[in-house]
Scaffold this active site. Structure first.
Site, short mmCIF file in Angstrom:
data_model
loop_
_atom_site.label_atom_id
_atom_site.label_comp_id
_atom_site.label_asym_id
_atom_site.label_seq_id
_atom_site.Cartn_x
_atom_site.Cartn_y
_atom_site.Cartn_z
N ASP A 63 0.86 -1.18 0.00
CA ASP A 63 0.00 0.00 0.00
C ASP A 63 0.90 1.23 0.00
O ASP A 63 1.99 1.23 0.61
CB ASP A 63 -0.92 0.02 1.22
CG ASP A 63 -1.92 1.16 1.14
OD1 ASP A 63 -2.95 0.98 0.47
OD2 ASP A 63 -1.67 2.23 1.75
N GLU A 72 1.10 5.68 0.20
CA GLU A 72 0.52 6.99 0.41
C GLU A 72 1.26 7.95 -0.51
O GLU A 72 2.49 7.83 -0.69
CB GLU A 72 0.64 7.43 1.87
CG GLU A 72 -0.03 6.50 2.87
CD GLU A 72 -1.52 6.29 2.61
OE1 GLU A 72 -2.16 7.21 2.06
OE2 GLU A 72 -2.03 5.21 2.94
N ASP A 112 -2.78 -0.15 6.31
CA ASP A 112 -3.66 -0.54 5.21
C ASP A 112 -3.19 -1.84 4.56
O ASP A 112 -4.00 -2.66 4.14
CB ASP A 112 -3.72 0.57 4.17
CG ASP A 112 -4.54 1.77 4.65
OD1 ASP A 112 -4.94 1.75 5.84
OD2 ASP A 112 -4.75 2.70 3.87
N HIS A 119 -5.47 4.89 6.45
CA HIS A 119 -4.76 5.68 5.44
C HIS A 119 -3.29 5.86 5.77
O HIS A 119 -2.66 6.84 5.36
CB HIS A 119 -5.43 7.05 5.24
CG HIS A 119 -6.78 6.96 4.62
ND1 HIS A 119 -6.99 6.59 3.31
CD2 HIS A 119 -8.01 7.20 5.16
CE1 HIS A 119 -8.29 6.61 3.06
NE2 HIS A 119 -8.93 6.97 4.17
#
Length: 618
Positions: A52, A54, A198, A193
């Site tokens: 994952d 960001e 995540d 998040h």
């Protein structure tokens, strides 16, 4: 993740099954259970890296990664984790700071993506990447690799969003967001998040989805590749037809309920993997789905080399004429262009080859052969009438309109005697069997004229005529030497250090073998020559094989690194030949003949420049 491994025992259909003894209701069979390698890679043995990211925004080409989190799992067990902040090289937008909690100050001193990406790629090397909405995460990683000038490893990617759409219904969850699925499946970690949290939640979602997919037959990595694109259940159930097929190159035959051959295919690597692909979403052709529904059995034919597999496929298609194969089934119907053998030769489209006359072809269709004839007619003043003309013109004979236009010497009325017309026929023969320069030059001049006049459609027609002639002549000039060659043995090094050996007789594959690096190939060559198929000499330029088979053999012989071991005959081609006309546009641009001969339209019939007969031997 479900740990159930559904192994199907093969009974009556298995090789080695014993017929039932008299008076028994059930067959007595030798139990055969396929190994895991025969069925594919079980999901319990697959290493996944759930990742994952960001980022500073949603555009992979413009925005940057701020955090990477990844979890490596296999068989439900966590093998390792990867987490790091990444300096994006600029400020984090305020709405991203609110969403993720990652501020610009948190990233001060964090490593740049150029430092982080190699470590992540090493962490994920040899695994299957998993992400929730995978195009987003993988898109950013690929873009980062491109900016770092690193090659993307080409991971197999699994998207949990697409899997969820397959097995999670709307009455269970209003959407397929990660937070919604994590709540539905009671994940141990709540998505927030942040990359690692995540990724951990996605691991739990992945395991829950795989548990739901297992009863649907998705138990192996090969099944998972097509699970997100649903395959009809009746097609998926037939995947057992691939059970027990060998992991070797060869040919496979799908058979119908009456033992008829429905389809013939080939695999140059693994029969089992190729046949399994027909029962997954990788197969998009509606005709193949229809064929699979009819099939009751798949018969394998293991081959020593990939070349043998391709050749056997052609021969089996010609033998069985399967209704689901689109390749040529009847080579005897492929047309040729012949310069007839008579006092005043003419061009004719024929189905057979005769000795003593010039031919080009064979062509894929009658229309293509006719285009090649038109190319020669536009270049040379050879007669177009079909009657056989006597050596001396008949009393009262009348010339046609072509003679009045200067496009024929009118040998039918005595306008040309046999020697004069024979010079024209010799030029046609030279262009067909040797240097095509006169044809290229004539068509190049015509195309230049039409383009200058902006008559582009007519120019395209002239180009198509030239290309049809060039391809037919090139095929003849490549096949004819091999057709006359009684025997040729060649060898090529394999990637493992051994040898692929090929025996060719009159353009037909007569035998092939493979030896490993520890085996002396010379005794195998002797055995191959002694036991190879006997092939009767054909009428050149036709070979003793399907034209496409000879094309395959020539393509193999022309590979870099192929060595000529033995040859009985001569393998040679004209130095200036139609094989040099690979592209009609390029040929027109460079104009192969200098000086350019005039067009037939411009002058009375004259003999064109004879083709050179220089030859290059193998």
């Amino acid at each position: 993740m479900s740990s159930v491994r559904r192994l199907r025992p093969v009974w009556a259909e298995a090789p080695g099954a014993v017929p039932p003894p008299p008076g028994t209701a059930a067959p007595v069979a030798v139990p055969v259970q396929p190994g895991l390698d025969d069925l594919g890679t079980p999901l319990a043995d697959v290493t996944f890296v759930v990742v994952d990211l960001e980022t500073t925004g949603g555009r992979a080409g413009e925005d940057a990664i701020t955090e990477i989190g990844a979890v490596k799992v296999r068989g439900g067990e966590v093998l390792g984790e990867f987490q790091t902040l990444v300096d994006p090289g600029g400020p984090v937008p305020p709405f991203i700071q609110v969403l993720t909690g990652i501020t610009t100050s948190m990233l001060v001193g964090a490593p740049r993506i150029e430092e982080v990406l190699p470590s992540f790629l090493e962490f994920a090397r040899g695994t299957v990447l998993v992400a929730h909405n995978a195009p987003f995460d993988v898109g950013f990683l690929r873009a980062a690799a491109a900016r770092c000038e690193r090659a993307w490893p080409g991971f197999q990617v699994v998207d949990t969003v697409r899997l969820a759409r397959r097995v999670v219904l709307r009455d269970e969850a209003p959407n397929h967001k990660l937070s919604t699925l994590a709540a539905l499946f009671r994940a141990e970690v709540t998505p927030n998040h942040r990359a690692l949290s995540d990724a951990r939640a996605t691991v739990d979602v992945l395991h829950a989805l795989l548990g739901r997919l297992a009863p649907l037959g998705v138990t192996h990595l090969e099944d998972l590749a097509g699970a997100a694109d649903p395959v009809p259940s009746d097609v998926r159930r037939r995947r057992t037809l691939a059970d027990g097929l060998p992991d070797a190159p060869g040919v496979y035959l799908f058979r119908g309920p009456r033992e008829e051959v429905l389809y013939v295919g080939t695999s140059t690597t693994s029969l089992r993997k190729r046949v399994r692909s027909y029962f997954t979403s990788a197969e998009k052709r509606a005709r193949m789905t229809e064929m699979v529904r009819l099939a009751v059995r798949v018969d394998p034919v293991v081959c020593a080399t990939p070349l043998e597999a391709r050749v056997r496929e052609l021969r089996l298609i010609a033998e069985h004429a399967p209704r689901y194969n689109r390749r040529s089934r009847a080579p005897e119907r492929m047309p040729w262009v012949r310069l007839t053998d008579e006092a005043y030769p003419r061009l004719s489209v024929v189905r057979d080859v005769r000795s003593g006359t010039a031919h080009i072809g064979p062509f894929a269709s009658q229309a293509t052969a006719q285009l090649a004839v038109e190319a020669l007619h536009e270049t040379f003043a050879v007669r177009r009438c079909t009657p056989r003309l006597p050596l001396l013109p008949a009393a009262g004979a009348h010339a046609c309109v072509l003679a009045e236009l200067g496009r024929c010497g009118a040998p039918c009325t005595g306008g040309q005697d046999a020697p004069t017309y024979g010079a024209v026929a010799d030029d046609v023969r030279a262009a067909m069997t040797g240097d095509p320069g006169a044809v290229v030059a004539a068509h190049a001049a015509r195309i230049r004229t039409l383009v200058a006049q902006e008559r582009f459609e007519e120019a395209a027609t002239v180009r198509d005529r030239l290309l049809a002639f060039a391809r037919g002549a090139a095929r003849t000039q490549r096949h004819a030497p091999l057709a006359r060659c009684a025997e040729l043995v060649a060898a090529r090094r394999t990637d493992e250090g051994g040898w692929e050996l090929v025996l060719v007789r009159h353009g037909r594959l007569a035998g092939t073998a493979r030896v490993d690096r520890r085996t002396d190939p010379r005794p195998v060559v002797a055995t191959l020559r002694a036991t190879g198929e006997h092939v009767e000499p054909p009428t050149a330029p036709a070979t003793a094989a399907h034209p496409e088979e000879t094309d395959l053999v020539l393509a193999w012989l022309e590979q870099p690194g192929v060595r000529l071991v033995e040859i009985d005959g001569e393998w040679a081609s004209p130095v200036r030949s139609a094989q040099s006309v690979r592209d009609a546009v390029a040929a027109v641009a460079v104009d192969l003949v200098t000086p350019r001969p005039p067009l037939v339209d411009d002058v009375p019939p004259v003999a064109a420049t004879p083709a050179r007969d220089a030859r290059r031997t193998a």
